[in-house]
Design an enzyme around this catalytic site. Structure first.
Site, short mmCIF file in Angstrom:
data_model
loop_
_atom_site.label_atom_id
_atom_site.label_comp_id
_atom_site.label_asym_id
_atom_site.label_seq_id
_atom_site.Cartn_x
_atom_site.Cartn_y
_atom_site.Cartn_z
N ARG A 257 4.63 30.01 8.76
CA ARG A 257 5.57 28.88 9.19
C ARG A 257 6.87 29.22 8.97
NH1 ARG A 257 0.15 26.05 8.74
NH2 ARG A 257 0.61 26.15 6.49
N GLU B 168 -6.21 28.71 -4.51
CA GLU B 168 -7.22 27.64 -4.98
C GLU B 168 -8.51 28.37 -5.33
OE1 GLU B 168 -9.11 23.35 -3.74
OE2 GLU B 168 -7.86 24.33 -2.45
#
Length: 170
Positions: free
Chosen positions: A58, A95
């Protein structure tokens, strides 16, 4: 323009408790997409910018049109193994593990002023890694521009005195 009206929010994606900010609805609306890029351009045009660097994927759809609007070059930041030439790479924490981002070794020349651009600033890990890559090549990071900044995640605190620009705070 209220850019929020062009961002679709998907609750509980990619996991429960997360409200995903989907920019594809903005990208699919030509006039809104153009206005968003023009609004970012207005925020950063006072900076001396030689290049814009954007992390995949993006960051490409924000950084490349912004580079075009400003008349400067665009440098893609890719995942490890995706660039065809010699690269410099930095590992960063996710994460559930780690990943690596890479740039061509000749993408930024020492002393060039670089703006980092992406769709969203959340925890700041990806963008801090992009800043690190640019600095390893001798570039001067003059700012970071985003469509959206999730202020409650305080990602800007990881950007080591980099000025942050955004269209939406959420």
């Amino acid at each position: 323009m209220d850019f929020n009206q062009h961002i679709r929010v998907i609750p509980d994606f990619p996991k429960p408790g997360i409200s995903f900010k989907d920019i594809t609805t903005l990208l699919g609306n030509g006039p809104a997409y153009r206005e968003a890029i023009d609004a970012l351009k207005k925020q950063v045009e006072h900076l001396k910018i030689d290049l814009i660097a954007g992390p995949e994927a993006r960051g490409f759809v924000v950084g490349a049109p912004l580079a075009y609007a400003l008349g400067v070059g665009f440098v893609p930041i890719r995942k490890s193994g995706k660039l065809p030439y010699k690269t410099v790479e930095v590992e960063y924490e996710l994460e559930y593990g780690t990943d690596r981002l890479a740039m061509h070794v000749d993408a930024v020349q020492p002393g060039q002023n670089v703006l980092i651009a992406d769709d969203l600033l959340a925890t700041g890990g990806t963008i801090a890694t992009a800043v690190d890559l640019v600095r390893q090549l001798g570039g001067n990071v003059v700012g970071a521009a985003f469509l959206i900044e999730l202020e409650e995640l305080n990602g800007r605190s990881r950007l080591d005195n980099v000025e942050v620009f955004n269209l939406i705070q959420g």
